[in-house]
Design a protein around this motif. Sequence first.
Motif, mmCIF file in Angstrom:
data_model
loop_
_atom_site.group_PDB
_atom_site.id
_atom_site.type_symbol
_atom_site.label_atom_id
_atom_site.label_comp_id
_atom_site.label_asym_id
_atom_site.label_seq_id
_atom_site.Cartn_x
_atom_site.Cartn_y
_atom_site.Cartn_z
ATOM 1 N N UNK A 1 0.669 -1.203 0.148
ATOM 2 C CA UNK A 1 -0.464 -0.105 -0.188
ATOM 3 C C UNK A 1 0.993 0.652 0.459
ATOM 4 N N UNK A 2 1.918 1.388 0.306
ATOM 5 C CA UNK A 2 2.748 2.668 0.266
ATOM 6 C C UNK A 2 4.233 2.481 -0.419
ATOM 7 N N UNK A 3 4.054 3.514 -0.879
ATOM 8 C CA UNK A 3 5.699 3.532 -1.815
ATOM 9 C C UNK A 3 6.605 4.170 -1.149
#
Length: 307
Positions: free
Chosen positions: A305-307
């Motif tokens: 979900x996180x870059x």
Amino acid sequence: MAMHENGSGDEFTFNQRLLQEFYDSYDEELEMEFDDQRLGEGENAADHHKTWRKQYFRELLRLQGELVKLQDWVMRSGHRIVIIFEGRDAAGKGGVIKRITQRLNPRTCRVAALPAPNDRERTQWYFQRYIAHLPAAGEMVLFDRSWYNRAGVEKVMGFCSDAEYEEFFRSVPEFEKMLTRSGIQIIKYWFSITDEEQELRFLSRIHDPLKQWKLSPMDLESRRRWEDYTAAKEVMLKRTHIAEAPWWIVQGVDKKKARLNCINHLLQQVAYQEMETPTITLPPRNFSDDYKRTLLPETMIVPDLYD
């Protein structure tokens, strides 16, 4: 934000201190992610607080490096150390324990934080449940509260009889002398804070949902019985301050200074020396022509979900 009960003239200062307590609590979490690179960032020389924070982090990292050397020496020499942390609720014991153990090997540096005794343990010899947590050769054990519960909370709250209380004071010097004769070094710290500082820290916990778990009904009752705890502490220090295991008082109103002072003092109590460490070489990985990696199903992968 709570208002201090003393008059309006003190309210602004008190609430500023309470706000600073919130900031300090989050500083504590940032410490866990702090590294040397951040120490080189620019700073505004006029901002004393930022300057002090950088000094604090630098010194904390230096002291933690010495703690690593201490642990290495303890492990290789077979030394045994017990470090006892006592003090009022919210005095900062847990904070300094966290900084001591933060970069150490948990296999040989353990924290013992025993719950209230169960029905079976109440029928045992008082010191019996603590003995299982004493260190073997090459180990350090930090007691977050200890057998001195009997001289403090048990006395004040009426959890022990007068006879049991007196027997504790007869037994504990002999118990600690016996441990030191067996080769266990005992270092005892009492964290001291003011009435006003404890009130502020309790209010901080009440108003911070991330810290409310730290408050128990017993903590709140200890606040009401401040003077009873003072009297119990004075008796305890007087009757258990022995040459083999003396008490050391840490001034804990400023939490950051208390941590540095305690760790620095702890390092001075042990005649450790830096041990020569062997050169470590990373071996090359073996490659096999017939090696095939099994692909895992996508349903097992945690979503990215996180870059």
